[in-house]
Design a protein around this motif. Structure first.
Motif, PDB file in Angstrom:
ATOM      1  N   GLU A 304       0.827  -1.208   0.000  1.00  0.00           N
ATOM      2  CA  GLU A 304       0.000   0.000   0.000  1.00  0.00           C
ATOM      3  C   GLU A 304       0.861   1.256   0.000  1.00  0.00           C
ATOM      4  O   GLU A 304       0.543   2.240  -0.685  1.00  0.00           O
ATOM      5  CB  GLU A 304      -0.940  -0.009   1.201  1.00  0.00           C
ATOM      6  CG  GLU A 304      -2.121  -0.954   1.053  1.00  0.00           C
ATOM      7  CD  GLU A 304      -3.139  -0.780   2.171  1.00  0.00           C
ATOM      8  OE1 GLU A 304      -2.788  -0.192   3.213  1.00  0.00           O
ATOM      9  OE2 GLU A 304      -4.279  -1.234   2.000  1.00  0.00           O
ATOM     10  N   ARG A 305       1.933   1.232   0.774  1.00  0.00           N
ATOM     11  CA  ARG A 305       2.807   2.405   0.812  1.00  0.00           C
ATOM     12  C   ARG A 305       3.409   2.676  -0.566  1.00  0.00           C
ATOM     13  O   ARG A 305       3.388   3.825  -1.049  1.00  0.00           O
ATOM     14  CB  ARG A 305       3.927   2.188   1.836  1.00  0.00           C
ATOM     15  CG  ARG A 305       4.968   3.303   1.841  1.00  0.00           C
ATOM     16  CD  ARG A 305       6.031   3.047   2.898  1.00  0.00           C
ATOM     17  NE  ARG A 305       6.674   1.750   2.740  1.00  0.00           N
ATOM     18  CZ  ARG A 305       7.633   1.497   1.846  1.00  0.00           C
ATOM     19  NH1 ARG A 305       8.038   2.446   1.006  1.00  0.00           N
ATOM     20  NH2 ARG A 305       8.181   0.307   1.786  1.00  0.00           N
ATOM     21  N   CYS A 306       3.909   1.625  -1.205  1.00  0.00           N
ATOM     22  CA  CYS A 306       4.496   1.810  -2.532  1.00  0.00           C
ATOM     23  C   CYS A 306       3.438   2.278  -3.538  1.00  0.00           C
ATOM     24  O   CYS A 306       3.707   3.140  -4.381  1.00  0.00           O
ATOM     25  CB  CYS A 306       5.133   0.504  -3.012  1.00  0.00           C
ATOM     26  SG  CYS A 306       6.622   0.038  -2.092  1.00  0.00           S
ATOM     27  N   GLY A 307       2.248   1.718  -3.461  1.00  0.00           N
ATOM     28  CA  GLY A 307       1.182   2.099  -4.376  1.00  0.00           C
ATOM     29  C   GLY A 307       0.744   3.538  -4.179  1.00  0.00           C
ATOM     30  O   GLY A 307       0.532   4.286  -5.154  1.00  0.00           O
ATOM     31  N   LYS A 308       0.633   3.945  -2.919  1.00  0.00           N
ATOM     32  CA  LYS A 308       0.196   5.315  -2.647  1.00  0.00           C
ATOM     33  C   LYS A 308       1.254   6.339  -3.050  1.00  0.00           C
ATOM     34  O   LYS A 308       0.935   7.424  -3.552  1.00  0.00           O
ATOM     35  CB  LYS A 308      -0.149   5.462  -1.165  1.00  0.00           C
ATOM     36  CG  LYS A 308      -1.434   4.747  -0.768  1.00  0.00           C
ATOM     37  CD  LYS A 308      -1.733   4.913   0.709  1.00  0.00           C
ATOM     38  CE  LYS A 308      -3.043   4.223   1.084  1.00  0.00           C
ATOM     39  NZ  LYS A 308      -3.373   4.383   2.518  1.00  0.00           N
ATOM     40  N   GLU A 309       2.520   5.985  -2.824  1.00  0.00           N
ATOM     41  CA  GLU A 309       3.586   6.899  -3.233  1.00  0.00           C
ATOM     42  C   GLU A 309       3.579   7.080  -4.748  1.00  0.00           C
ATOM     43  O   GLU A 309       3.742   8.207  -5.257  1.00  0.00           O
ATOM     44  CB  GLU A 309       4.941   6.368  -2.760  1.00  0.00           C
ATOM     45  CG  GLU A 309       5.146   6.474  -1.259  1.00  0.00           C
ATOM     46  CD  GLU A 309       6.437   5.815  -0.803  1.00  0.00           C
ATOM     47  OE1 GLU A 309       7.114   5.169  -1.656  1.00  0.00           O
ATOM     48  OE2 GLU A 309       6.776   5.922   0.393  1.00  0.00           O
ATOM     49  N   ALA A 310       3.387   5.991  -5.477  1.00  0.00           N
ATOM     50  CA  ALA A 310       3.338   6.078  -6.946  1.00  0.00           C
ATOM     51  C   ALA A 310       2.103   6.858  -7.396  1.00  0.00           C
ATOM     52  O   ALA A 310       2.161   7.634  -8.358  1.00  0.00           O
ATOM     53  CB  ALA A 310       3.334   4.673  -7.541  1.00  0.00           C
TER      54      ALA A 310
END
Length: 446
Positions: A304-310
């Motif tokens: 989720e963190r990687c997805g939200k940052e992207a």
């Protein structure tokens, strides 16, 4: 129910066990059996609230298979231990009946011949607990990606999310996140862990209740031989034998391992291998489920963190000086394609893939951990005394309780057909090693 307790055998300063005391102990053992059986039924009911909880992924699949194998073995071993306790209850009543009749014979048959007390109604065949719902994922995956998609789309302005949302699920195919979507259901896992935690805590209760029941006909101030015999009887119902071995986790003989040999120097709680195997299994499953729920928490947090940052970086690319009126002048397909490419370029796919690989390996390791429990469970299944063998042991123990280990026997008993407990005294360390305990199967003559 065992009914009202009779006056204790030591009420007059001595210790005089009468048939009424043995009948009462039999009732207590029967009550302990039903309580022991009911706890396993409660476990099955709790586990059957959940299904497909393991989620997708090759590691999760392996874990789900191992979990079901171990759960079924656990319930089978538990069922066998239930029957052992029932045999003990019947054996005590049979012994008291023999004694009452023998006493009547010794008195010259004065009065009406006493009637046998009915044998207690016990569970005399291993209960077939279950089946338990499979936790293996078997769904199509429809709507299973919502947790992942909704978290990412929340980083876009509403108008942009509206445009790209219908196509966004295809991004899951770009990396490994799709392999574990849907993932392990943490809430299910933690609830199942709680059910196993409860049964682990209650597993020793059956042993303790059985020991408490037979202690009512045991003089704790008596001679050491009596105490040693009581300990042997209390241990034997949970799988120990005079000729048991120390075995490792793979059921191989070992100098250091779980001992299946009766030890009269230990209280019954100190040598109850079947109970200990069941508790170890329940503890391990509980710890494993809690651990996997945490693994899922960590993995989801990473993806989720990687997805939200992207998503935030992508939104910045497309919102600088662009509003909904401008979007209407563009081909929707073109802007969706550009958003997808931008998101992909900003996505830390290496971190996501590493998290997914770790997730697979953790679940696979959990499967291996559970499978290692199987050999000891199989030993417990084979070592739990049968219904008939425990009747025989209880007859011997009850007879010695009534006779207080006196060498003399009632004269009438010499005129009656000898029950099996007269032939070999349970707890006799001089007993033959070359043949099985009365009532015991060849497999238990180890």
């Amino acid at each position: 129910m065992a009914g009202t307790a009779p006056p204790p055998p030591n009420q007059n300063g001595g210790f005089d066990v009468q048939p009424v005391h043995v009948y009462h102990a039999s009732g207590l053992v029967k009550d302990a059996q039903f309580a022991h059986a009911g706890r396993a039924s409660a476990l099955v009911d709790a586990l059957n609230k959940y299904s497909q909880s393991a989620g997708r992924g090759w590691g999760a699949h392996n874990f789900a298979v191992a979990y079901m194998i171990v759960t079924e073995k656990f319930l089978e071993a538990r069922g066998r231990s239930v029957v052992s306790v029932g045999g003990a209850a019947v054996g005590l009543t049979v012994t008291a009946n023999h004694y009452v009749l023998a006493d009547w014979e010794a008195s010259g048959r004065k009065g009406t011949q006493p009637r046998n007390a009915p044998e207690p109604a016990v569970i005399d065949k291993p209960p077939r607990y279950g089946p338990v719902n499979s936790i293996k994922w078997s769904g199509t995956g429809e709507d299973a990606d919502s947790w992942w998609i909704s978290g990412i789309l929340g980083e876009f302005p509403d108008w942009l999310a509206l445009i790209v949302g219908p196509s966004f699920q295809h991004l899951l195919r770009l990396g490994k996140a799709h392999e574990i979507t849907p993932g392990f259901k943490q809430e299910d896992g933690r609830n199942m862990a709680q059910a196993w935690r409860l049964i682990a805590g209650e597993t020793t209760k059956g042993s303790d209740e059985f020991t408490d029941a037979i202690s009512t006909i045991t003089d704790t101030r008596g001679n050491s031989e009596w105490q040693r015999a009581m300990r042997a009887f209390g241990q034997s119902v949970w799988g120990s034998t005079e000729w048991g071995r120390a075995l490792d986790e793979n059921r191989n003989r070992a100098e250091i391992g779980r001992s299946w040999r009766t030890n009269r120097d230990l209280p019954p709680s100190g040598r109850r291998p079947v109970v200990d195997v069941l508790k170890k299994t329940a503890d391990t499953i509980q710890e494993t489920l809690d651990h996997l729920a945490q693994v899922m928490d960590t993995t989801r947090a990473t993806t989720e963190r990687c997805g939200k940052e992207a998503a935030r970086a992508t939104a910045k690319d497309f919102t600088g000086g662009l509003d909904l009126r401008d979007v209407t002048k563009l081909a929707v397909g073109a802007i969706v394609g550009e958003v997808m490419l931008s998101f992909r370029s900003h996505m830390d796919q290496a971190t996501v893939d590493a998290a997914v690989d770790h997730y697979h390996s953790e679940f696979d390791a959990a499967a291996d951990k559970l499978i290692k429990l199987v050999p000891e469970l199989e030993e417990a299944i084979l070592s739990a005394p049968t219904y008939r063998s425990e009747i025989a042991r209880a007859q011997g123990f009850g007879a010695r309780s009534l006779n207080e280990f006196k060498q003399e026997q009632l004269a009438a008993r010499r005129r009656e057909p000898h029950p099996v407990h007269v032939l070999v005294r349970p707890g006799d360390e001089r007993g033959p090693r070359g043949r099985a305990h009365p009532g015991e199967t060849r497999r238990q003559d180890r």
